[in-house]
Design an enzyme around this catalytic site. Structure first.
Site, mmCIF file in Angstrom:
data_model
loop_
_atom_site.group_PDB
_atom_site.id
_atom_site.type_symbol
_atom_site.label_atom_id
_atom_site.label_comp_id
_atom_site.label_asym_id
_atom_site.label_seq_id
_atom_site.Cartn_x
_atom_site.Cartn_y
_atom_site.Cartn_z
ATOM 1 N N ASP A 148 44.988 28.170 42.102
ATOM 2 C CA ASP A 148 44.087 28.133 43.260
ATOM 3 C C ASP A 148 44.351 26.830 44.025
ATOM 4 O O ASP A 148 45.226 26.781 44.878
ATOM 5 C CB ASP A 148 42.658 28.235 42.687
ATOM 6 C CG ASP A 148 41.559 28.237 43.714
ATOM 7 O OD1 ASP A 148 41.766 28.745 44.809
ATOM 8 O OD2 ASP A 148 40.458 27.743 43.413
ATOM 9 N N GLY B 174 40.770 31.742 30.973
ATOM 10 C CA GLY B 174 41.137 32.834 31.873
ATOM 11 C C GLY B 174 42.413 33.584 31.551
ATOM 12 O O GLY B 174 42.539 34.762 31.859
ATOM 13 N N ARG C 247 34.944 38.964 32.321
ATOM 14 C CA ARG C 247 36.331 38.810 31.857
ATOM 15 C C ARG C 247 36.923 40.091 31.275
ATOM 16 O O ARG C 247 38.121 40.220 31.148
ATOM 17 C CB ARG C 247 36.408 37.736 30.763
ATOM 18 C CG ARG C 247 36.028 36.341 31.219
ATOM 19 C CD ARG C 247 36.409 35.339 30.138
ATOM 20 N NE ARG C 247 35.784 34.040 30.324
ATOM 21 C CZ ARG C 247 36.268 33.078 31.088
ATOM 22 N NH1 ARG C 247 37.392 33.244 31.739
ATOM 23 N NH2 ARG C 247 35.644 31.916 31.199
ATOM 24 N N PHE D 142 37.340 34.902 46.039
ATOM 25 C CA PHE D 142 36.976 34.740 44.632
ATOM 26 C C PHE D 142 37.111 36.082 43.919
ATOM 27 O O PHE D 142 36.621 37.102 44.389
ATOM 28 C CB PHE D 142 35.542 34.216 44.506
ATOM 29 C CG PHE D 142 35.195 33.872 43.092
ATOM 30 C CD1 PHE D 142 35.672 32.708 42.508
ATOM 31 C CD2 PHE D 142 34.431 34.737 42.327
ATOM 32 C CE1 PHE D 142 35.385 32.408 41.183
ATOM 33 C CE2 PHE D 142 34.137 34.443 40.999
ATOM 34 C CZ PHE D 142 34.619 33.271 40.429
ATOM 35 N N ASP E 49 36.531 34.964 35.194
ATOM 36 C CA ASP E 49 35.080 35.097 35.084
ATOM 37 C C ASP E 49 34.343 34.607 36.312
ATOM 38 O O ASP E 49 34.883 33.844 37.116
ATOM 39 C CB ASP E 49 34.571 34.265 33.901
ATOM 40 C CG ASP E 49 34.634 32.769 34.207
ATOM 41 O OD1 ASP E 49 35.725 32.280 34.580
ATOM 42 O OD2 ASP E 49 33.604 32.086 34.106
ATOM 43 N N GLU F 165 49.242 30.761 33.233
ATOM 44 C CA GLU F 165 47.968 30.610 33.962
ATOM 45 C C GLU F 165 47.497 31.965 34.468
ATOM 46 O O GLU F 165 48.312 32.809 34.837
ATOM 47 C CB GLU F 165 48.189 29.699 35.176
ATOM 48 C CG GLU F 165 47.768 28.258 34.965
ATOM 49 C CD GLU F 165 46.255 28.060 35.017
ATOM 50 O OE1 GLU F 165 45.483 29.010 34.780
ATOM 51 O OE2 GLU F 165 45.845 26.916 35.278
ATOM 52 N N ASP F 166 46.176 32.160 34.521
ATOM 53 C CA ASP F 166 45.640 33.377 35.127
ATOM 54 C C ASP F 166 45.795 33.331 36.637
ATOM 55 O O ASP F 166 46.186 34.292 37.275
ATOM 56 C CB ASP F 166 44.155 33.566 34.742
ATOM 57 C CG ASP F 166 43.305 32.320 34.993
ATOM 58 O OD1 ASP F 166 43.857 31.259 35.354
ATOM 59 O OD2 ASP F 166 42.076 32.392 34.821
ATOM 60 N N LYS G 111 46.870 31.847 44.917
ATOM 61 C CA LYS G 111 46.197 31.806 46.232
ATOM 62 C C LYS G 111 46.899 30.746 47.077
ATOM 63 O O LYS G 111 46.446 29.588 47.098
ATOM 64 C CB LYS G 111 44.734 31.390 46.076
ATOM 65 C CG LYS G 111 43.834 32.345 45.323
ATOM 66 C CD LYS G 111 42.391 31.778 45.335
ATOM 67 C CE LYS G 111 41.487 32.467 44.365
ATOM 68 N NZ LYS G 111 40.203 31.773 44.173
HETATM 69 P P1 IMP Z 1 42.889 25.308 40.306
HETATM 70 O O1 IMP Z 1 42.846 24.095 39.419
HETATM 71 O O2 IMP Z 1 42.004 25.139 41.512
HETATM 72 O O3 IMP Z 1 44.288 25.750 40.682
HETATM 73 O O4 IMP Z 1 42.190 26.506 39.548
HETATM 74 C C1 IMP Z 1 42.653 26.994 38.410
HETATM 75 C C2 IMP Z 1 41.561 27.612 37.557
HETATM 76 O O5 IMP Z 1 40.355 27.889 38.273
HETATM 77 C C3 IMP Z 1 42.056 28.925 37.068
HETATM 78 O O6 IMP Z 1 42.746 28.782 35.849
HETATM 79 C C4 IMP Z 1 40.787 29.732 36.916
HETATM 80 O O7 IMP Z 1 40.233 29.529 35.638
HETATM 81 C C5 IMP Z 1 39.853 29.158 37.948
HETATM 82 N N1 IMP Z 1 39.847 30.011 39.159
HETATM 83 C C6 IMP Z 1 40.495 29.795 40.313
HETATM 84 N N2 IMP Z 1 40.258 30.778 41.208
HETATM 85 C C7 IMP Z 1 39.440 31.651 40.585
HETATM 86 C C8 IMP Z 1 38.843 32.915 40.994
HETATM 87 O O8 IMP Z 1 39.024 33.435 42.099
HETATM 88 N N3 IMP Z 1 38.064 33.514 40.045
HETATM 89 C C9 IMP Z 1 37.822 33.000 38.806
HETATM 90 N N4 IMP Z 1 38.366 31.836 38.400
HETATM 91 C C10 IMP Z 1 39.172 31.169 39.281
#
Ligand code: IMP
Length: 175
Positions: free
Chosen positions: A103, A45, A165, A152, A159, A99-100, A131
């Site tokens: 979450d 991402g 992407r 989302f 993606d 990081e993109d 988020k």
């Molecule tokens: P986490 O581990 O839940 O913090 O999520 C991190 C990863 O989940 C990010 O690096 C993204 O690749 C993916 N991700 C989280 N939220 C989204 C979203 O809204 N759209 C697409 N990918 C997401």
């Protein structure tokens, strides 16, 4: 805009993203003025964010990548897998993880643990999107781009099931 079975609508414009990236880059230029940090972009991402951010840096940096996976469709699976990366020696280096989006926080927590084993001098995190309402694990985000609600999003590297992407803007799921 349609990706597979879902419809997405424009959410964050290109110029807003670029302004957020520039302000992260300016903060990194200032904070690391006398250091040469190792930037580690989290694939897939963060590839666009990393590319645009690095072009705005005027300090010397090294660049590396790590690939992890945690999402299935539009939900975080809560389990993170490392697919490749983190093989470079990091002892004594100042690491900045790119990081993109943060979450739930699971990915960042997992990566910080892996990085700490390699004994870097410091670790900080820069995330384009954040988020706060989805966070399950406290995460120390030194460089934050744009906060969004628990929705989302796709585009600008992010993606939905592998697609979407390539867009210069961020889109969100239509209600
Ligand atoms: P986490 O581990 O839940 O913090 O999520 C991190 C990863 O989940 C990010 O690096 C993204 O690749 C993916 N991700 C989280 N939220 C989204 C979203 O809204 N759209 C697409 N990918 C997401």
């Amino acid at each position: 805009m349609k990706i597979n079975d879902k419809t997405f609508v424009p959410y964050i414009r290109e110029n807003e993203l670029q302004e957020a990236i520039l302000s992260i880059a300016q903060a990194i230029n200032r904070d690391y003025a006398d250091r040469k940090p190792m930037l580690i972009a989290v694939l897939n991402g963060a590839f666009m964010f990393a590319s645009d951010l690095i072009k705005c840096l005027d300090i010397e940096v090294e660049v590396s990548f790590v690939k992890v996976k945690s999402y299935e469709g539009t939900q975080s699976s809560g389990k993170v897998k490392q697919l490749f990366g983190l093989d470079a020696p990091l002892e004594g280096k100042d690491v900045i993880l790119l990081e993109d989006i943060v979450d739930t926080g699971h990915t960042v927590q997992y990566l910080i643990k892996l990085l700490e084993e390699k004994k870097p001098a410091s670790i900080s995190i820069a995330s384009l999107l954040f988020k706060p309402d989805a966070l399950q694990i406290p995460v120390d985000l030194q460089y934050k781009g744009i906060e969004i609600p628990n929705i989302f999003v796709v585009g600008y590297g992010l993606d939905y099931d592998g697609f979407g992407r390539q867009y210069k803007e961020i889109y969100c799921l239509e209600e």
